[in-house]
Enzyme design. Structure first.
Site: not given
Ligand code: AGP
Length: 594
Positions: A30, A103
């Protein structure tokens, strides 16, 4: 984009850092430009730096930190270069509050300007740093950590999964999410939070899925979830059936090659969804139009769905890139089925489109990650059965998506011969995998190339697009997929002496015309690499290089099989060039920002 984890151990004397380090290492797919941990034992301890996990760990020994609870982060930079200062955890001015975030805080500049005007001093270029500063401000005003986080998210705009600890309120982790994934894991001796399940599979299989705006408080006695009105929410506990081994390399050099090799099993397992798919079809009622919405590889799977549904079931079908969906949503109605294809189930573009589609139409998610946002927001769900996919380049999830789409289209069309034919696909895939040696030697002959073209017609056109995407995303060679018939309308001008052209040419209706396209590029000096049937004599005569595939793989099921050698070709070319196929530059597995 980034990955976060947190853990609080029930035993005060045990150290959390080795567990946090193990968990966050599983999320390297990620984000891999920085890593950091915060643990607490009466004092806040922070270790963080830029670099891949292994590099930073060699320098800082990340598993060696005191304390029985903490948070950790892997970063994929969006705001601020990869650097020690920009790595998470981000801190408030007094280093009492540590925050990890996945985010983007869209209004961070405005918040930062206001805080600076109030006297706050910022150290990083991240959007995240405003979060610990806001929490600090509200705790200074008298709020506890939970309510300071609540007040903070009232101000934040954008997408986030956040976990925070404070030395002013020890023995507690608070977390929340909006439009970024977050799961909570429960075991006998600890509570966990994570962006994705592979992080915690080894430790916890019982999972809670927090919804947008809920605040989760983990202490060593319990996990409590509060809604936006401060009421306690009683969450269902789901059990994940994935095993920890599924998220390990298990002897392979890379996740990507492991996952390529798992494709027969992934198809076989996804075929078990037949009854579920039939009951969805029975429940759907009248569908006059289907609209697929997806990104990247999932978009290519969707394109195959269009060919299938239009030709087999006669249903008018569109395929729209999720990021473009909002510009064409006005024609949807209650008889439209909007199908969201996604490996992660968390892609921000797809989630935005799903919210729009839910207002007017029936929605179906075809998703791999159990419990992900699309599975919770779509009206119907088909769960692909690929198991966790860690390699950034999608492989086994692509063939699983295709399998689900084939089942859906064949059952819609009541074409039970095609349903039966799908049972043979795993064996065809395994045959391709046994012939890996010839792809390895092909990769040695072609790794010089700066450009590759991929051509296919009809069902093989999406295969050409996906083959080209696999090549460019991991080898950084420019790869372009075209409908073979489109070549003469422009791209043929680029075909020059020695340029490799991959031709996907299974037996069937499109074979003759694709063969003409092969001649077209060959006569202009291209080096043709053909992928066709093992009894295709004409092909063996005309193409200098042919990868043979079982002659019984018909044109219609070819997308499920012909993609496999193209994935292998990209993988081995990438190794020849010395790059890491699991961690392509600038890319992350799950794209949770628009
Ligand atoms: C595929 O190799 C890429 N990593 C990427 O194109 C991916 O398919 C895309 O971002 C969509 O992701 P999703 O399937 O998780 O929604």
């Amino acid at each position: 984009m980034c990955g976060i984890v947190g853990c609080i151990l029930k035993d005060d004397d045990k150290k959390v850092a080795p567990i946090l380090f193990d968990c966050i290492s599983k999320l390297e797919y990620r984000g891999y430009d920085s890593i950091g941990l915060a643990t607490y034992d009466g004092n806040m301890h922070i270790k963080k730096d830029k670099g891949k996990i292994e590099e930073v760990n060699n320098k800082l020994d990340l598993a060696d930190m005191p304390g029985n609870y903490g948070i950790a982060h892997v970063r994929w930079a969006t705001h601020g270069d990869p650097s020690k200062l920009n790595a998470h955890p981000q801190l408030d001015e007094e280093n009492t509050i540590a925050v990890v975030h996945n985010g983007i805080i869209e209004n961070n500049s405005e918040i930062k300007a206001n805080l600076i005007a109030e006297g706050h001093i910022f150290k990083s270029d991240t959007d995240t740093e405003v979060i610990p500063h806001l929490i600090q401000k509200y705790m200074d005003e008298g709020l506890d950590l939970e309510h300071a986080l609540r007040k903070t998210i009232d101000i934040l705009q954008g997408a986030y999964a956040i976990a925070a600890v404070s030395s002013n309120e020890p023995d507690k982790i608070v977390a929340t999410r909006k439009d970024s994934p977050l799961i909570i894991g429960i075991s006998d001796d600890a509570y966990y939070l994570a962006s994705d399940s592979p992080a915690i599979l080894k430790y916890a299989n019982d999972i809670i899925y927090p919804e947008k705006g809920e605040i989760v408080i983990l202490d060593k006695n319990d996990v409590v979830v509060h809604d936006e009105f401060d009421n306690i929410v009683h969450k269902e506990i789901d059990t994940i059936n994935w095993t920890p081994e599924m998220a390990e390399k298990e002897g392979y050099d890379h996740f990507m090659i492991k996952e390529i090799n798992e494709q027969g099993t992934a198809v076989r397992n996804t075929l078990t969804q037949k009854d579920n798919i039939q009951s969805i079809i029975d429940d759907l009622g009248h569908v006059s139009r289907i609209c697929f919405v997806a990104c990247g590889t999932s978009y290519h799977a969707s394109l195959t769905g269009k060919y299938l549904l239009e030709s087999l079931a006669g249903i008018s079908t569109d395929v729209i890139l999720a990021s473009e969906f909002k510009y064409s949503a006005k024609t949807l109605d209650e008889n439209t089925l909007v199908v969201f294809i996604s490996q992660s189930g968390e892609t921000a573009d797809s989630l935005k489109a799903l919210d729009i589609a839910n207002e007017t139409s029936k929605t179906l998610g075809i998703v791999n990650v159990v419990g992900s946002s699309i599975t919770r927001r779509a009206q119907y769900v088909i769960q692909t059965q690929a198991g966790p996919e860690i390699g950034v380049a999608a492989t086994k999830t692509y063939v699983s998506q295709l399998t689900a789409i084939y089942l859906f289209a064949a059952l819609m069309a009541k074409n039970y011969d095609l349903v039966d034919e799908l049972d043979k696909v795993p064996d065809y895939i395994d045959e391709v995998l046994e012939n890996v040696g010839s792809i390895k030697s092909m990769s040695k002959r072609y790794n010089y190339a700066k450009d590759f073209f991929y051509l296919g017609r009809g069902y093989s056109y999406p295969t050409a697009l996906e083959g080209a995407l696999k090549l460019k995303e991991i080898s950084y060679i420019h790869g372009e997929g075209y409908a073979a018939g489109e070549l003469k309308h422009g791209p043929l001008a680029l075909i020059d002496e020695g340029i490799p052209v991959v031709i996907v040419i299974p037996p069937g209706d499109s074979h003759r015309k694709t063969m003409s396209n092969l001649e077209e590029v060959k006569s202009r000096g291209a080096r043709v690499l053909a992928f066709g049937a093992d009894d295709d004599e004409e092909l063996f005569n005309k193409a200098p290089e042919v990868f043979p595939i079982n002659r019984n793989v018909s044109e219609i099921i070819a997308p499920l099989v012909y993609i496999v050698p193209l994935q292998l070709l990209s993988y081995y070319i990438t190794l020849e060039k010395g790059f890491d196929p699991d961690k392509p530059r600038n890319l992350a597995k799950c794209v949770t920002v628009e």
